[in-house]
Write an enzyme that holds these catalytic residues in place. Structure first.
Site, PDB file in Angstrom:
ATOM      1  N   VAL A  11       0.833  -1.207   0.000  1.00 12.86           N
ATOM      2  CA  VAL A  11       0.000   0.000   0.000  1.00 12.86           C
ATOM      3  C   VAL A  11       0.870   1.260   0.000  1.00 12.86           C
ATOM      4  CG1 VAL A  11      -1.714   1.301   1.338  1.00 12.86           C
ATOM      5  CG2 VAL A  11      -1.922  -1.181   1.117  1.00 12.86           C
ATOM      6  N   THR A 117      -5.533  -0.327   7.112  1.00 18.11           N
ATOM      7  CA  THR A 117      -6.897  -0.714   7.471  1.00 18.11           C
ATOM      8  C   THR A 117      -7.052  -0.642   8.991  1.00 18.11           C
ATOM      9  OG1 THR A 117      -6.942  -2.173   5.568  1.00 18.11           O
ATOM     10  CG2 THR A 117      -8.612  -2.559   7.256  1.00 18.11           C
ATOM     11  N   ARG A 142      -5.006  -5.065  -4.905  1.00 16.80           N
ATOM     12  CA  ARG A 142      -4.713  -6.497  -4.778  1.00 16.80           C
ATOM     13  C   ARG A 142      -3.219  -6.699  -4.895  1.00 16.80           C
ATOM     14  NH1 ARG A 142      -8.027  -7.755  -9.961  1.00 16.80           N
ATOM     15  NH2 ARG A 142      -6.993  -5.787 -10.374  1.00 16.80           N
ATOM     16  N   GLU A 143      -2.664  -7.547  -4.027  1.00 20.98           N
ATOM     17  CA  GLU A 143      -1.239  -7.864  -4.165  1.00 20.98           C
ATOM     18  C   GLU A 143      -1.051  -8.553  -5.515  1.00 20.98           C
ATOM     19  OE1 GLU A 143       0.122 -10.077  -0.767  1.00 20.98           O
ATOM     20  OE2 GLU A 143      -0.604  -8.541   0.607  1.00 20.98           O
ATOM     21  N   LYS A 195     -14.399  -0.098   3.870  1.00 25.93           N
ATOM     22  CA  LYS A 195     -13.240  -0.979   3.667  1.00 25.93           C
ATOM     23  C   LYS A 195     -13.536  -2.389   4.207  1.00 25.93           C
ATOM     24  CE  LYS A 195      -9.182  -2.584   3.025  1.00 25.93           C
ATOM     25  NZ  LYS A 195      -8.819  -3.057   1.700  1.00 25.93           N
ATOM     26  N   ASN A 199     -14.166  -5.962   1.918  1.00 26.21           N
ATOM     27  CA  ASN A 199     -13.348  -7.179   2.020  1.00 26.21           C
ATOM     28  C   ASN A 199     -14.159  -8.369   2.525  1.00 26.21           C
ATOM     29  OD1 ASN A 199     -11.083  -6.282   0.865  1.00 26.21           O
ATOM     30  ND2 ASN A 199      -9.820  -6.189   2.698  1.00 26.21           N
ATOM     31  N   TYR A 240     -14.787 -13.766 -10.258  1.00 33.01           N
ATOM     32  CA  TYR A 240     -14.449 -13.979  -8.841  1.00 33.01           C
ATOM     33  C   TYR A 240     -15.227 -15.179  -8.273  1.00 33.01           C
ATOM     34  CZ  TYR A 240     -12.094 -12.280  -4.636  1.00 33.01           C
ATOM     35  OH  TYR A 240     -11.252 -12.155  -3.561  1.00 33.01           O
ATOM     36  N   CYS A 251      -5.253  -9.597   4.034  1.00 32.56           N
ATOM     37  CA  CYS A 251      -6.408  -8.762   4.386  1.00 32.56           C
ATOM     38  C   CYS A 251      -7.722  -9.498   4.634  1.00 32.56           C
ATOM     39  CB  CYS A 251      -6.613  -7.716   3.299  1.00 32.56           C
ATOM     40  SG  CYS A 251      -5.219  -6.581   3.206  1.00 32.56           S
ATOM     41  N   ASP A 255      -9.713  -8.838   8.114  1.00 27.81           N
ATOM     42  CA  ASP A 255     -10.774  -7.838   8.004  1.00 27.81           C
ATOM     43  C   ASP A 255     -12.142  -8.474   8.285  1.00 27.81           C
ATOM     44  OD1 ASP A 255      -8.670  -6.231   7.362  1.00 27.81           O
ATOM     45  OD2 ASP A 255      -9.220  -5.889   5.273  1.00 27.81           O
TER      46      ASP A 255
HETATM   47  N1  LIG Z   1      -1.611  -5.869   1.097  1.00 23.28           N
HETATM   48  C1  LIG Z   1      -2.775  -5.511   0.659  1.00 23.28           C
HETATM   49  O1  LIG Z   1      -3.283  -6.087  -0.323  1.00 23.28           O
HETATM   50  C2  LIG Z   1      -3.561  -4.395   1.320  1.00 23.28           C
HETATM   51  C3  LIG Z   1      -4.636  -3.823   0.629  1.00 23.28           C
HETATM   52  C4  LIG Z   1      -5.352  -2.807   1.238  1.00 23.28           C
HETATM   53  C5  LIG Z   1      -5.026  -2.389   2.520  1.00 23.28           C
HETATM   54  N2  LIG Z   1      -4.001  -2.974   3.186  1.00 23.28           N
HETATM   55  C6  LIG Z   1      -3.678  -2.477   4.535  1.00 23.28           C
HETATM   56  O2  LIG Z   1      -2.609  -1.538   4.428  1.00 23.28           O
HETATM   57  C7  LIG Z   1      -1.718  -1.675   5.538  1.00 23.28           C
HETATM   58  C8  LIG Z   1      -0.342  -2.025   5.040  1.00 23.28           C
HETATM   59  O3  LIG Z   1      -0.398  -3.259   4.348  1.00 23.28           O
HETATM   60  P1  LIG Z   1       0.770  -3.729   3.370  1.00 23.28           P
HETATM   61  O4  LIG Z   1       0.322  -4.987   2.758  1.00 23.28           O
HETATM   62  O5  LIG Z   1       1.188  -2.600   2.522  1.00 23.28           O
HETATM   63  O6  LIG Z   1       1.888  -4.037   4.455  1.00 23.28           O
HETATM   64  P2  LIG Z   1       3.396  -4.533   4.194  1.00 23.28           P
HETATM   65  O7  LIG Z   1       3.703  -5.493   5.267  1.00 23.28           O
HETATM   66  O8  LIG Z   1       3.568  -4.928   2.768  1.00 23.28           O
HETATM   67  O9  LIG Z   1       4.233  -3.190   4.407  1.00 23.28           O
HETATM   68  C9  LIG Z   1       4.281  -2.487   5.597  1.00 23.28           C
HETATM   69  C10 LIG Z   1       5.603  -1.746   5.640  1.00 23.28           C
HETATM   70  O10 LIG Z   1       5.613  -0.882   6.775  1.00 23.28           O
HETATM   71  C11 LIG Z   1       6.914  -0.888   7.326  1.00 23.28           C
HETATM   72  N3  LIG Z   1       6.814  -0.369   8.699  1.00 23.28           N
HETATM   73  C12 LIG Z   1       6.363  -1.001   9.805  1.00 23.28           C
HETATM   74  N4  LIG Z   1       6.365  -0.143  10.855  1.00 23.28           N
HETATM   75  C13 LIG Z   1       6.806   1.045  10.378  1.00 23.28           C
HETATM   76  C14 LIG Z   1       7.008   2.340  10.974  1.00 23.28           C
HETATM   77  N5  LIG Z   1       6.723   2.562  12.257  1.00 23.28           N
HETATM   78  N6  LIG Z   1       7.487   3.335  10.202  1.00 23.28           N
HETATM   79  C15 LIG Z   1       7.780   3.120   8.886  1.00 23.28           C
HETATM   80  N7  LIG Z   1       7.595   1.923   8.270  1.00 23.28           N
HETATM   81  C16 LIG Z   1       7.100   0.916   9.016  1.00 23.28           C
HETATM   82  C17 LIG Z   1       7.380  -2.328   7.186  1.00 23.28           C
HETATM   83  O11 LIG Z   1       8.780  -2.424   7.227  1.00 23.28           O
HETATM   84  C18 LIG Z   1       6.817  -2.676   5.796  1.00 23.28           C
HETATM   85  O12 LIG Z   1       7.740  -2.396   4.769  1.00 23.28           O
HETATM   86  C19 LIG Z   1      -2.353  -2.724   6.451  1.00 23.28           C
HETATM   87  O13 LIG Z   1      -3.167  -2.074   7.374  1.00 23.28           O
HETATM   88  C20 LIG Z   1      -3.206  -3.535   5.496  1.00 23.28           C
HETATM   89  O14 LIG Z   1      -4.275  -4.161   6.157  1.00 23.28           O
HETATM   90  C21 LIG Z   1      -3.230  -3.952   2.594  1.00 23.28           C
END
Ligand SMILES: NC(=O)c1ccc[n+]([C@@H]2O[C@H](COP(=O)([O-])OP(=O)(O)OC[C@H]3O[C@@H](n4cnc5c(N)ncnc54)[C@H](O)[C@@H]3O)[C@@H](O)[C@H]2O)c1
Length: 386
Positions: A11, A117, A142-143, A195, A199, A240, A251, A255
């Site tokens: 994200v 989230t 989406r990843e 959100k 999900n 889907y 997620c 979620d």
């Molecule tokens: N992955 C998805 O598909 C997706 C989609 C929508 C929302 N989200 C939400 O977005 C958020 C992040 O998800 P993500 O998948 O991007 O996570 P991720 O694990 O891919 O990345 C998180 C990053 O934050 C860094 N980090 C942790 N603590 C930190 C801090 N204090 N300061 C700076 N950097 C820090 C970590 O090193 C990591 O690189 C979550 O709440 C998730 O639920 C994720």
């Protein structure tokens, strides 16, 4: 306008690439490795679309571990993890809260944009602790296609003060160059609920077609025919709907679980049953494999889905644990696994050897590599997609 994004994950990095199309943008991450990758022009995760946006982004995008950069930022976006905490039965948002307070101490003029989230009510609570404007702007990517989804979102949802939300929407839309992207303005709680319900719906849809497939398996029916028959109805639609071993990833499981706590207390049972259905699905797959009586079971890939580069909460891992705990002999083929074992199960690096060793091969998704071994493969990838 200077933008700082905290978290260089799916994200945060995608958000920073987006903003960097128009504004000087810095992404802050605690991981030195990610910072170095980004500063060298790379993407911290596997993403097939990043190259398309890289050149422009790189002129205005930098990464650092240093929080000082937020001192003169106009926007401070937060995209750090909000993991599910079993004891709280809620997200662990302590790091997000700490970060909001630190940003505020450094720069009260920065608009804080929460993209992680969070549970319903979190943004309201946190906004009362700081002088800054705070908005909640959930991400729906989406990843595997994180950058593309961020650049062509179905919608932008922003919760918070209307003027601040409008300014953010305009800033985002100028980067997106998509004047037609619908923007939904809402209260904090409404945006948070969008959100979680979005999900939970996706999880429910996966669980629904998996239950249909479990039924077909039980009665020895052709799942594909039933799904086609169901989905030709335009209200349901042919998408889907590909069965799998269960929903997973970072997620959908957390979620759905967090939302079910809220809805279960007051209104209903449906959301709660989604997780139960998913658990039952994984159990059913594991038991069917056991019934086949193989000497050695091969697990082909630990990734959640095609194109994924991580194993977070993948359904196959729960199935693996169940089989392992039941004393089954297992081997894994997973090119992304760096160790020789995973949860005590040997990881076989040589693909042909892995296939030779396995009497039955569990493949959540079938790809060209495993296709020639179809006579050994157990999958529910009925449509061979998604
Ligand atoms: N992955 C998805 O598909 C997706 C989609 C929508 C929302 N989200 C939400 O977005 C958020 C992040 O998800 P993500 O998948 O991007 O996570 P991720 O694990 O891919 O990345 C998180 C990053 O934050 C860094 N980090 C942790 N603590 C930190 C801090 N204090 N300061 C700076 N950097 C820090 C970590 O090193 C990591 O690189 C979550 O709440 C998730 O639920 C994720």
């Amino acid at each position: 306008v200077k933008v700082v994004v905290f978290g260089a994950g799916y994200v945060g990095f995608s958000t920073s690439v987006l903003f960097a199309q128009e504004y000087p943008t810095t992404v802050v991450d605690v991981s030195q490795e990610k910072v170095e990758t980004i500063n060298a022009g790379g993407c911290p995760f596997v993403d097939k679309d990043y190259e398309r946006y890289r050149l422009k982004a790189c002129t205005q995008l930098e990464a650092t571990q240093d929080i000082d950069v937020v001192d003169d930022a106009a926007y401070a976006c937060i995209a750090i993890p909000s993991d599910y905490c079993e004891t709280l039965n809620a997200y662990d948002t302590s790091d997000i809260k700490e970060l909001v307070l630190e940003i505020s101490q450094r720069n009260q003029d920065a608009v804080i944009v929460i993209r992680s989230t969070v549970g319903v009510g979190f943004t309201e609570q946190i906004s009362e602790l700081v002088e800054n404007e705070v908005v909640y702007c959930p991400e729906f990517l989406r990843e595997g296609s994180a950058v593309r989804d961020t650049f062509s979102p179905d919608r932008i949802v922003i919760g918070g003060d209307m003027d601040t939300a409008r300014r953010l929407a305009e800033s985002m839309r100028s980067c997106l160059d998509l004047r037609t992207t619908p923007v939904l303005y809402a209260t904090y709680a409404e945006a948070e609920a969008v959100k979680l319900f979005a999900n939970a719906y996706l999880a429910m849809r996966v669980a629904f077609f998996n239950e249909l497939d479990s039924f077909a398996l039980h009665h020895d029916l052709d799942a594909k025919k039933i799904i086609d028959g169901v989905c030709l109805d335009p209200r349901i639609e042919q998408h889907y709907n590909n069965p799998s071993f269960g929903f997973g990833g970072y997620c959908l499981p957390k979620d759905t679980q967090v939302l079910s706590k809220v809805t279960g207390l007051t209104y209903g049972m449906l959301i709660d049953s989604i997780t139960q259905s998913n658990d039952a699905r994984k159990q059913l797959i594991a038991e069917r494999i056991k019934q086949l009586g193989p000497k050695t079971i091969g697990i082909y890939r630990l990734c959640m889905k095609r194109g994924s580069d991580n194993f977070r909460e993948a359904a196959i891992i729960d199935i693996l644990r169940f089989l392992h705990d039941n004393g089954e002999s297992l081997v894994i083929f997973e090119p992304l696994a760096s160790e020789d074992t995973y949860e005590g199960v040997p990881v076989i690096k040589d693909f042909i050897r892995f296939c030779d060793m396995s009497d039955v091969i569990l493949a959540n998704r079938v790809d060209d590599r495993i296709k020639p071994f179809a006579d050994k493969v157990f999958t529910r990838d009925v449509f061979q997609r998604d």
